[in-house]
Write a protein that holds these residues in place. Sequence first.
Motif, PDB file in Angstrom:
ATOM      1  N   MET A   1      16.630  11.149 -29.169  1.00 14.49           N
ATOM      2  CA  MET A   1      17.326  10.131 -28.373  1.00 14.49           C
ATOM      3  C   MET A   1      18.085   9.198 -29.298  1.00 14.49           C
ATOM      4  SD  MET A   1      14.616   8.966 -25.413  1.00 14.49           S
ATOM      5  CE  MET A   1      13.659   7.941 -26.524  1.00 14.49           C
ATOM      6  N   ARG A   2      19.238   8.769 -28.809  1.00 12.10           N
ATOM      7  CA  ARG A   2      20.034   7.800 -29.556  1.00 12.10           C
ATOM      8  C   ARG A   2      20.411   6.670 -28.593  1.00 12.10           C
ATOM      9  NH1 ARG A   2      24.554  10.782 -31.692  1.00 12.10           N
ATOM     10  NH2 ARG A   2      23.113  11.437 -33.324  1.00 12.10           N
ATOM     11  N   VAL A   3      20.005   5.447 -28.935  1.00 14.93           N
ATOM     12  CA  VAL A   3      20.190   4.295 -28.052  1.00 14.93           C
ATOM     13  C   VAL A   3      21.013   3.232 -28.762  1.00 14.93           C
ATOM     14  CG1 VAL A   3      19.022   2.527 -26.674  1.00 14.93           C
ATOM     15  CG2 VAL A   3      17.931   4.758 -27.012  1.00 14.93           C
ATOM     16  N   LEU A   4      21.955   2.643 -28.034  1.00 20.25           N
ATOM     17  CA  LEU A   4      22.746   1.534 -28.553  1.00 20.25           C
ATOM     18  C   LEU A   4      22.474   0.299 -27.709  1.00 20.25           C
ATOM     19  CD1 LEU A   4      24.979   0.157 -30.221  1.00 20.25           C
ATOM     20  CD2 LEU A   4      26.661   1.163 -28.636  1.00 20.25           C
ATOM     21  N   TYR A   5      22.001  -0.770 -28.359  1.00 19.50           N
ATOM     22  CA  TYR A   5      21.738  -2.035 -27.687  1.00 19.50           C
ATOM     23  C   TYR A   5      22.924  -2.967 -27.914  1.00 19.50           C
ATOM     24  CZ  TYR A   5      16.926  -0.306 -27.892  1.00 19.50           C
ATOM     25  OH  TYR A   5      15.794   0.453 -27.779  1.00 19.50           O
ATOM     26  N   LEU A   6      23.374  -3.589 -26.840  1.00 21.77           N
ATOM     27  CA  LEU A   6      24.488  -4.530 -26.908  1.00 21.77           C
ATOM     28  C   LEU A   6      24.089  -5.825 -26.203  1.00 21.77           C
ATOM     29  CD1 LEU A   6      27.281  -1.937 -26.174  1.00 21.77           C
ATOM     30  CD2 LEU A   6      27.202  -3.343 -28.226  1.00 21.77           C
ATOM     31  N   VAL A  54      15.905  -0.287 -36.822  1.00 19.53           N
ATOM     32  CA  VAL A  54      17.087  -0.268 -35.958  1.00 19.53           C
ATOM     33  C   VAL A  54      18.311  -0.488 -36.836  1.00 19.53           C
ATOM     34  CG1 VAL A  54      18.247  -1.330 -33.984  1.00 19.53           C
ATOM     35  CG2 VAL A  54      15.736  -1.217 -34.050  1.00 19.53           C
ATOM     36  N   ARG A  55      19.313   0.336 -36.684  1.00 19.36           N
ATOM     37  CA  ARG A  55      20.536   0.220 -37.477  1.00 19.36           C
ATOM     38  C   ARG A  55      21.409  -0.896 -36.899  1.00 19.36           C
ATOM     39  NH1 ARG A  55      21.981   6.709 -38.311  1.00 19.36           N
ATOM     40  NH2 ARG A  55      19.804   7.360 -38.680  1.00 19.36           N
ATOM     41  N   VAL A  56      21.819  -1.806 -37.747  1.00 19.26           N
ATOM     42  CA  VAL A  56      22.514  -3.011 -37.302  1.00 19.26           C
ATOM     43  C   VAL A  56      24.013  -2.893 -37.536  1.00 19.26           C
ATOM     44  CG1 VAL A  56      22.755  -5.497 -37.651  1.00 19.26           C
ATOM     45  CG2 VAL A  56      20.482  -4.441 -37.729  1.00 19.26           C
ATOM     46  N   HIS A  57      24.782  -3.260 -36.511  1.00 19.55           N
ATOM     47  CA  HIS A  57      26.244  -3.328 -36.594  1.00 19.55           C
ATOM     48  C   HIS A  57      26.637  -4.763 -36.263  1.00 19.55           C
ATOM     49  CE1 HIS A  57      26.367   1.149 -36.414  1.00 19.55           C
ATOM     50  NE2 HIS A  57      25.303   0.960 -35.657  1.00 19.55           N
ATOM     51  N   LEU A  58      27.475  -5.354 -37.092  1.00 21.94           N
ATOM     52  CA  LEU A  58      27.814  -6.764 -36.936  1.00 21.94           C
ATOM     53  C   LEU A  58      29.165  -6.945 -36.265  1.00 21.94           C
ATOM     54  CD1 LEU A  58      26.680  -8.141 -40.414  1.00 21.94           C
ATOM     55  CD2 LEU A  58      25.363  -8.005 -38.284  1.00 21.94           C
ATOM     56  N   THR A 103      32.009   4.982 -29.024  1.00 20.42           N
ATOM     57  CA  THR A 103      32.705   6.211 -29.439  1.00 20.42           C
ATOM     58  C   THR A 103      32.243   6.656 -30.822  1.00 20.42           C
ATOM     59  OG1 THR A 103      34.637   5.565 -28.121  1.00 20.42           O
ATOM     60  CG2 THR A 103      34.957   7.241 -29.820  1.00 20.42           C
ATOM     61  N   ALA A 104      32.052   5.702 -31.732  1.00 19.95           N
ATOM     62  CA  ALA A 104      31.650   6.040 -33.098  1.00 19.95           C
ATOM     63  C   ALA A 104      30.203   6.516 -33.180  1.00 19.95           C
ATOM     64  CB  ALA A 104      31.850   4.830 -34.009  1.00 19.95           C
ATOM     65  N   ILE A 105      29.317   5.900 -32.409  1.00 18.76           N
ATOM     66  CA  ILE A 105      27.885   6.209 -32.501  1.00 18.76           C
ATOM     67  C   ILE A 105      27.495   7.389 -31.614  1.00 18.76           C
ATOM     68  CG2 ILE A 105      25.570   5.287 -32.004  1.00 18.76           C
ATOM     69  CD1 ILE A 105      26.638   2.545 -32.873  1.00 18.76           C
TER      70      ILE A 105
END
Length: 422
Positions: A1-6, A54-58, A103-105
């Motif tokens: 699973m791949r999850v993106l939290y916003l 968790v991988r962080v994107h700023l 789109t990138a993740i």
Amino acid sequence: MRVLYLPAETGTGHNMRTLAIAGKVRRLFPGTEQHVHLGSKSAIFRPMFEAADVRVHLAPSERDHANTSQLGRTFDWTTYVGSYLNRTFISGEKMLNAIALITAIGPDLVVSDYNIAASLAAEVTGVPHILVTERYDFTLGQLDNRSLVEAGFTLPDHAEVDSIRTALTTLFGWVTRRAHSVFTDKPPVDELDRGTPVQRAIEAGTGHFVGPIVRDECAAEPVPRAELDGRFGLGGAPYVLAGVGGTAMFVENKERLLENYLSAFAKLRATHPEAKLVLIGRQQFVSEIDGVVFLDYVTDWHSLVKHAQVVLSPPGWISVAEMAVMDAPVAYVLSGRNEYHELEAMRRLALLGYTTATEPDEGTLSEILRRAFDDPEDFARETSAAARVIAPVTNGAEAVARSIALAIAESHVRREDVATPA
């Protein structure tokens, strides 16, 4: 699973709630690849998320929502939508940034914490999303024009404000209907929530009140008092824990609240000279006052809460949820009626049975402190009854984490059904 939290990019509560969910996902589904996009207080939260794998994107830039005023005294389309909402919750720039990140993740699922731009981006990219929210509608949807006027705003055109409110509720309703699931940590109160988008989702079975969505630390045993004394120089004294809050519509409200905290504490010390005040803010304090400990934002404040004689707190809902789990002896304070984004929370807390004070002066705060120090058992009984309504379970983060896995599994099944010829 791949999850993106916003999480929404205002304050710290959205980040903290997201961190609680991500921690549960990691514990229950350790193979999950998790990403988070941070737009506020990243210096504090980046290491916390990274510690949870968790991988962080700023965000390209951050705005300080705690020490800058967000609104003007006039409430209309330009000041409210153009100057506030357009750079916080409903922003084309933030939506495009979220689309680029999705789109990138390539996540299997997007988790939006009251981030409407994120929900819209998920819809545009065709990725299923879950909405986590402490709001049953946009704030304006649960406040009428009379409340705004009483709070000191000037409304040049009431019909214009009505049209903004209708547009916001329409948008929020669409988002809740499109979400795979809607989760809230705020208990429904019919008097406030009847007909709201989240209440409708609950009635439809896609919305769920799950109790506090908090870190496990809230329910853990506090560090020994001696350790706390050594860290903060409390010397074993009974103390007041007071906060001035995060996002501010008008900074002068926080400054006035701070002054009244200090005045009320000085009055308390006349009868309880051993007492101390631990004051948590989001700004730098330069003066030294006898008996007062000034602190910046404290991520591990749970032990401070659990050992406090009384807590004075603004009604930011993540703090409310955490203190309900901790069964803290708390009174909620609102620095100004024109902090419109917290009016609804104050009304809810009063209906649930908490002691609340809006625009409290020295006398009001002094009476709260007197009760907490002179009759602590009675004060604690009041708060415990309300806490049980907010926290019927210790932690709702697990329910959200399991729903994330379920939503991803259902999405994979749908894709396989589409790919398999009839």
